[in-house]
Motif scaffolding. Structure first.
Motif, PDB file in Angstrom:
ATOM      1  N   UNK A  92       0.769  -1.243   0.000  1.00  0.00           N
ATOM      2  CA  UNK A  92       0.000   0.000   0.000  1.00  0.00           C
ATOM      3  C   UNK A  92       0.801   1.294   0.000  1.00  0.00           C
ATOM      4  N   UNK A  93       2.077   1.237  -0.284  1.00  0.00           N
ATOM      5  CA  UNK A  93       2.841   2.468  -0.513  1.00  0.00           C
ATOM      6  C   UNK A  93       3.682   2.275  -1.761  1.00  0.00           C
ATOM      7  N   UNK A  94       4.036   3.370  -2.390  1.00  0.00           N
ATOM      8  CA  UNK A  94       4.752   3.286  -3.671  1.00  0.00           C
ATOM      9  C   UNK A  94       6.133   2.660  -3.543  1.00  0.00           C
ATOM     10  N   UNK A  95       6.671   2.646  -2.314  1.00  0.00           N
ATOM     11  CA  UNK A  95       8.007   2.074  -2.116  1.00  0.00           C
ATOM     12  C   UNK A  95       7.965   0.659  -1.546  1.00  0.00           C
ATOM     13  N   UNK A  96       6.763   0.122  -1.330  1.00  0.00           N
ATOM     14  CA  UNK A  96       6.626  -1.222  -0.758  1.00  0.00           C
ATOM     15  C   UNK A  96       7.124  -2.272  -1.750  1.00  0.00           C
ATOM     16  N   UNK A  97       7.592  -3.439  -1.234  1.00  0.00           N
ATOM     17  CA  UNK A  97       8.216  -4.455  -2.090  1.00  0.00           C
ATOM     18  C   UNK A  97       7.379  -4.906  -3.288  1.00  0.00           C
ATOM     19  N   UNK A  98       6.057  -5.049  -3.081  1.00  0.00           N
ATOM     20  CA  UNK A  98       5.218  -5.585  -4.159  1.00  0.00           C
ATOM     21  C   UNK A  98       4.217  -4.559  -4.690  1.00  0.00           C
ATOM     22  N   UNK A  99       4.494  -3.290  -4.435  1.00  0.00           N
ATOM     23  CA  UNK A  99       3.505  -2.255  -4.731  1.00  0.00           C
ATOM     24  C   UNK A  99       3.115  -2.175  -6.198  1.00  0.00           C
ATOM     25  N   UNK A 100       4.034  -2.466  -7.117  1.00  0.00           N
ATOM     26  CA  UNK A 100       3.716  -2.392  -8.544  1.00  0.00           C
ATOM     27  C   UNK A 100       3.439  -3.765  -9.148  1.00  0.00           C
ATOM     28  N   UNK A 101       3.584  -4.811  -8.333  1.00  0.00           N
ATOM     29  CA  UNK A 101       3.478  -6.162  -8.886  1.00  0.00           C
ATOM     30  C   UNK A 101       2.278  -6.961  -8.406  1.00  0.00           C
ATOM     31  N   UNK A 102       1.581  -6.475  -7.378  1.00  0.00           N
ATOM     32  CA  UNK A 102       0.501  -7.292  -6.817  1.00  0.00           C
ATOM     33  C   UNK A 102      -0.617  -6.429  -6.260  1.00  0.00           C
ATOM     34  N   UNK A 103      -1.848  -6.870  -6.504  1.00  0.00           N
ATOM     35  CA  UNK A 103      -3.007  -6.295  -5.830  1.00  0.00           C
ATOM     36  C   UNK A 103      -3.748  -7.437  -5.137  1.00  0.00           C
ATOM     37  N   UNK A 104      -4.321  -7.139  -3.990  1.00  0.00           N
ATOM     38  CA  UNK A 104      -5.056  -8.123  -3.195  1.00  0.00           C
ATOM     39  C   UNK A 104      -6.536  -7.770  -3.207  1.00  0.00           C
ATOM     40  N   UNK A 105      -7.378  -8.748  -3.524  1.00  0.00           N
ATOM     41  CA  UNK A 105      -8.823  -8.521  -3.549  1.00  0.00           C
ATOM     42  C   UNK A 105      -9.513  -9.471  -2.569  1.00  0.00           C
ATOM     43  N   UNK A 106     -10.300  -8.902  -1.680  1.00  0.00           N
ATOM     44  CA  UNK A 106     -11.124  -9.658  -0.734  1.00  0.00           C
ATOM     45  C   UNK A 106     -12.434  -9.970  -1.459  1.00  0.00           C
ATOM     46  N   UNK A 107     -12.698 -11.248  -1.675  1.00  0.00           N
ATOM     47  CA  UNK A 107     -13.966 -11.669  -2.277  1.00  0.00           C
ATOM     48  C   UNK A 107     -14.860 -12.227  -1.172  1.00  0.00           C
ATOM     49  N   UNK A 108     -15.989 -11.601  -0.961  1.00  0.00           N
ATOM     50  CA  UNK A 108     -16.902 -12.039   0.089  1.00  0.00           C
ATOM     51  C   UNK A 108     -17.614 -13.332  -0.319  1.00  0.00           C
ATOM     52  N   UNK A 109     -17.452 -14.363   0.507  1.00  0.00           N
ATOM     53  CA  UNK A 109     -17.997 -15.682   0.192  1.00  0.00           C
ATOM     54  C   UNK A 109     -19.035 -16.081   1.233  1.00  0.00           C
ATOM     55  N   UNK A 110     -20.304 -15.919   0.892  1.00  0.00           N
ATOM     56  CA  UNK A 110     -21.390 -16.309   1.791  1.00  0.00           C
ATOM     57  C   UNK A 110     -21.569 -17.822   1.735  1.00  0.00           C
ATOM     58  N   UNK A 111     -21.571 -18.447   2.916  1.00  0.00           N
ATOM     59  CA  UNK A 111     -21.773 -19.895   3.005  1.00  0.00           C
ATOM     60  C   UNK A 111     -23.093 -20.149   3.736  1.00  0.00           C
ATOM     61  N   UNK A 112     -24.119 -20.600   3.029  1.00  0.00           N
ATOM     62  CA  UNK A 112     -25.461 -20.674   3.603  1.00  0.00           C
ATOM     63  C   UNK A 112     -25.641 -21.665   4.740  1.00  0.00           C
ATOM     64  N   UNK A 113     -24.679 -22.601   4.923  1.00  0.00           N
ATOM     65  CA  UNK A 113     -24.813 -23.509   6.067  1.00  0.00           C
ATOM     66  C   UNK A 113     -24.481 -22.798   7.374  1.00  0.00           C
ATOM     67  N   UNK A 114     -23.928 -21.587   7.270  1.00  0.00           N
ATOM     68  CA  UNK A 114     -23.801 -20.701   8.422  1.00  0.00           C
ATOM     69  C   UNK A 114     -24.872 -19.618   8.238  1.00  0.00           C
ATOM     70  N   UNK A 115     -26.037 -19.747   8.863  1.00  0.00           N
ATOM     71  CA  UNK A 115     -27.135 -18.804   8.599  1.00  0.00           C
ATOM     72  C   UNK A 115     -26.772 -17.336   8.799  1.00  0.00           C
ATOM     73  N   UNK A 116     -25.899 -17.051   9.762  1.00  0.00           N
ATOM     74  CA  UNK A 116     -25.547 -15.646   9.997  1.00  0.00           C
ATOM     75  C   UNK A 116     -24.502 -15.137   9.012  1.00  0.00           C
TER      76      UNK A 116
END
Length: 211
Positions: free
Chosen positions: A51-75
């Motif tokens: 998350x900073x321009x000088x970080x090791x992987x700043x130009x090579x990687x992005x991380x995406x959180x994909x929300x995964x609803x699992x219906x066997x957990x009702x909440x």
């Protein structure tokens, strides 16, 4: 897979760099213990490297959180609705809210919600959002289910984030994700990554794969 603009808060990268070479997508469920284990290590390990321009992987990687609803957990649906409400109101708080929710996930396990009314569960989730800096009242406003029929006598209209829930569920189904945690790297499922990965194992994997 592409990320809709309204879900941009799911992504961590250096200033949203458009030319990032690689994409790591993690499908996580807020009431899954294995998801919590992965998130806690990943969240402590990756953001400083992205998350900073000088970080090791700043130009090579992005991380995406994909929300995964699992219906066997009702909440599961309710917790993910809360995250979508936070995303809609204050995208920059999505990751801090997710961290807080994973830290307190047992509060939303079956035993702790079975005798609770739906809007009461939403109220507890909205309070957590408030604790990380999001307007609690606005979150509750998006989550609350009316006890009165809607226009035309509608009895099953959902709430203000129901449309977003449908989109994240469809997105997971398109790529065949069934359980959490599931990880994709550059669009292909990466089965070598485990929820038990330590910070050192993550660093080893990153050095080997992110170039």
């Amino acid at each position: 897979m592409a990320l809709a603009p309204k879900f941009a808060g799911h992504k961590l990268s250096a200033g949203g760099a458009a030319d990032t070479k690689h994409t790591l997508e993690v499908y996580l469920d807020y009431v899954c213990p294995f998801s919590a284990k992965m998130f806690k290590t990943l969240y402590a390990t990756l953001p400083p490297k992205l998350t900073s321009s000088t970080a090791p992987y700043s130009r090579n990687l992005q991380l995406i959180f994909r929300q995964q609803i699992q219906p066997w957990h009702p909440s599961s649906t309710l917790t993910h609705e809360a995250a979508l409400a936070v995303l809609k109101i204050s995208p920059q708080h999505f990751w801090p809210f997710s961290a807080a929710l994973f830290q307190r996930q047992t509060e939303f396990f079956d035993v702790n919600v079975v005798n609770e009314r739906r809007n009461e569960t939403y109220a507890r989730l909205a309070k957590i959002a408030g604790e990380v800096g999001v307007d609690e009242g606005k979150v509750m406003g998006l989550l609350r289910i009316s006890e009165k029929p809607g226009g035309g006598g509608e009895l099953n209209a959902g709430n203000a984030v129901t449309g977003d829930v449908k989109q994240i569920v469809k997105a997971a189904r398109v790529v065949g994700v069934h359980v959490s945690p599931t990880v994709f790297f550059d669009g292909i499922e990466e089965k070598s990554i485990s929820s038990s990965f330590t910070a050192e194992q993550w660093e080893e994997w990153l050095k080997k794969n992110v170039v």
